[in-house]
Design a protein around this motif. Structure first.
Motif, PDB file in Angstrom:
ATOM      1  N   PHE A 112      72.704  65.424 123.192  1.00 31.64           N
ATOM      2  CA  PHE A 112      72.038  64.378 123.089  1.00 31.64           C
ATOM      3  C   PHE A 112      73.204  63.393 121.842  1.00 31.64           C
ATOM      4  N   LYS A 113      73.208  61.710 122.002  1.00 28.27           N
ATOM      5  CA  LYS A 113      74.045  60.690 121.730  1.00 28.27           C
ATOM      6  C   LYS A 113      73.167  60.146 119.936  1.00 28.27           C
ATOM      7  N   ALA A 114      73.369  60.191 119.375  1.00 30.25           N
ATOM      8  CA  ALA A 114      72.923  59.884 117.926  1.00 30.25           C
ATOM      9  C   ALA A 114      72.834  57.957 118.479  1.00 30.25           C
ATOM     10  N   ARG A 115      71.899  57.639 117.459  1.00 35.93           N
ATOM     11  CA  ARG A 115      72.666  55.774 118.298  1.00 35.93           C
ATOM     12  C   ARG A 115      71.872  55.526 116.682  1.00 35.93           C
ATOM     13  N   ASP A 116      72.176  53.946 116.435  1.00 27.38           N
ATOM     14  CA  ASP A 116      72.168  53.455 115.407  1.00 27.38           C
ATOM     15  C   ASP A 116      71.385  51.954 115.824  1.00 27.38           C
ATOM     16  N   LEU A 117      70.887  50.779 115.109  1.00 26.27           N
ATOM     17  CA  LEU A 117      71.286  49.525 115.332  1.00 26.27           C
ATOM     18  C   LEU A 117      72.297  48.233 114.952  1.00 26.27           C
ATOM     19  N   ASP A 118      73.047  47.438 115.088  1.00 27.46           N
ATOM     20  CA  ASP A 118      73.617  46.397 114.527  1.00 27.46           C
ATOM     21  C   ASP A 118      72.666  45.565 113.397  1.00 27.46           C
ATOM     22  N   PHE A 119      72.501  45.911 112.765  1.00 28.24           N
ATOM     23  CA  PHE A 119      71.613  44.507 111.997  1.00 28.24           C
ATOM     24  C   PHE A 119      71.719  43.617 112.091  1.00 28.24           C
ATOM     25  N   GLY A 120      72.420  43.069 112.051  1.00 29.74           N
ATOM     26  CA  GLY A 120      73.169  41.758 112.787  1.00 29.74           C
ATOM     27  C   GLY A 120      72.551  41.242 113.443  1.00 29.74           C
ATOM     28  N   LYS A 121      72.908  41.743 115.105  1.00 29.60           N
ATOM     29  CA  LYS A 121      72.506  41.674 115.945  1.00 29.60           C
ATOM     30  C   LYS A 121      70.800  41.472 116.366  1.00 29.60           C
ATOM     31  N   ALA A 122      69.957  42.711 115.857  1.00 27.89           N
ATOM     32  CA  ALA A 122      69.087  43.104 115.577  1.00 27.89           C
ATOM     33  C   ALA A 122      68.094  41.753 115.268  1.00 27.89           C
ATOM     34  N   LEU A 123      68.622  41.371 113.940  1.00 32.15           N
ATOM     35  CA  LEU A 123      68.417  40.570 113.486  1.00 32.15           C
ATOM     36  C   LEU A 123      68.295  38.601 113.914  1.00 32.15           C
ATOM     37  N   ALA A 124      69.026  39.091 114.553  1.00 34.48           N
ATOM     38  CA  ALA A 124      69.467  37.555 115.109  1.00 34.48           C
ATOM     39  C   ALA A 124      68.737  37.117 117.014  1.00 34.48           C
TER      40      ALA A 124
END
Length: 115
Positions: free
Chosen positions: A36-48
């Motif tokens: 399993f590969k852990a994922r996350d969000l780039d908050f700045g890109k996601a917000l935009a």
């Protein structure tokens, strides 16, 4: 761009924090799943992305894989302590954003009632 002038950036931030919470919860749930590969969000890109496209925007371009500090032999990249810390921090930020929005709604309600 959707009309969110009433709540400003906070409505979009709440959406992104909610999506991130789901990703972090998935990481924690799969801490012992081989490969399993852990994922996350780039908050700045996601917000935009949410600000431009509105609620339900595809956040695929803002999703990234985590690089583990200490790789696992089975290929799993979840580091449970890091994920739990990120989840707790995100939960606090989510609650803070939600509290701000609730306060804003209270102000609007009072204004409509003429208080």
């Amino acid at each position: 761009m959707p009309d969110n002038s009433l709540f400003g950036v906070h409505a979009a931030a709440l959406e992104v924090r909610s999506q991130r919470m789901g990703l972090l919860a998935s990481n924690i749930a799969n801490a012992s799943t081989p490969g399993f590969k852990a994922r996350d969000l780039d908050f700045g890109k996601a917000l935009a992305s949410v600000e431009q496209m509105g609620t339900g925007a595809n956040l695929g371009s803002a999703t990234m894989y985590r690089n583990p500090f200490q790789p696992s032999l089975d290929g799993n990249t979840v580091e449970l302590a890091s994920e739990q810390t990120a989840f707790a921090e995100n939960a606090v930020q989510y609650q803070t954003t939600l509290s701000f929005l609730n306060g804003r709604i209270g102000q609007i309600t009072r204004a409509l009632k003429g208080e």
